[in-house]
Design an enzyme around this catalytic site. Sequence first.
Site, mmCIF file in Angstrom:
data_model
loop_
_atom_site.group_PDB
_atom_site.id
_atom_site.type_symbol
_atom_site.label_atom_id
_atom_site.label_comp_id
_atom_site.label_asym_id
_atom_site.label_seq_id
_atom_site.Cartn_x
_atom_site.Cartn_y
_atom_site.Cartn_z
ATOM 1 N N TYR A 52 0.821 -1.211 0.000
ATOM 2 C CA TYR A 52 0.000 0.000 0.000
ATOM 3 C C TYR A 52 0.860 1.269 0.000
ATOM 4 C CZ TYR A 52 -4.383 -2.532 1.044
ATOM 5 O OH TYR A 52 -5.490 -3.342 0.994
ATOM 6 N N GLY A 53 1.674 1.405 -1.012
ATOM 7 C CA GLY A 53 2.502 2.599 -1.123
ATOM 8 C C GLY A 53 3.057 2.725 -2.528
#
Length: 333
Positions: A52-53
């Site tokens: 999630y980045g």
Amino acid sequence: MPIVNGFKVGPIGLGLMGLTWRPKQTPIKQAFELMNYALSQGSNYWNAGEFYGINPPTANLDLLADYFEKYPKNADKVFLSVKGGTDFKTLAPHGDPESVTKSVKNALTRLRGKKKLDLFQCARVDHKVPIETTMKALKAFVDSGEISCVGLSEASAESIKRALAIVPIAAVETEYSLFSRDIEKNGILDTCTQLSIPIIAYAPFCHGLLTGRVKTAEDLKDFIKAFPFLRNMDKFNPKVFEKNIPFLKAVEQLAQKFGMSMPEFALNFIIANGKGMIIPIPGSTTVQRAESNLSALKKSLSSEQLEEAKKVLDKHQIFGLRYNKQLESTLSI
């Protein structure tokens, strides 16, 4: 209160994806304020992801490690679920033992020992690898005590049963909202109910369509400008959206009738239908948004209102796939 692997969690969880998986990451001070507020209100099921980045892909876990380093007393108050088993570049699922092992170890490394990894799940079921093989790799980490339990994400009813034969399944994450009620018909809800497995409902607002902010084609255009990734999702195609306006109006009318905002109604529908076994995890990036989401707990739907809502909503056809033709093949495997 719902219980996941023996841990009491609040009826509404917190999705952390939006804090880091965007071109401009949420400022740390703002993120920490949100996380502290959510926890203070009992929203202690936190949903994170190894990927999630953007730069780096592990920004979500790095943020969590920083948070728990600053607030170590909160570590035991939070139930942390982490999704992994995914290629950082293509987002393709990798359920083979080598990839799963690498993913879990990376998540543990990124958390820097500041927070126990309560639940690990592969973000999608890898159709190229028998689910038993994936589960055996994860079971080894449970047996060693490195993770507390295993979950599933976007798994079919059959896959849930097969996985359960290898290792206890603490939770099943899947999309569930007024717009996406597939689990009521495809056996997932029935299976989880029979096996007493909690369901974690992601995208409870259907990626923003149920927030009350998108009512017209002009609203849609502005919303997509703010969140460009939505262009690739069927329901955000202007032509498809137009077809779904009658459904959105029906949702709005029901919400008003029950004395709720649209988001409050969307969350209370999930909670009421779950009877303590479905936990929605709306995402937030600000205290104000979390406060708005958690205000739903001040209201509730009676069983009669729930049935009335279902009858009204069932009269409307919903247009568009959950994602798009390409990604649909990765769901409910």
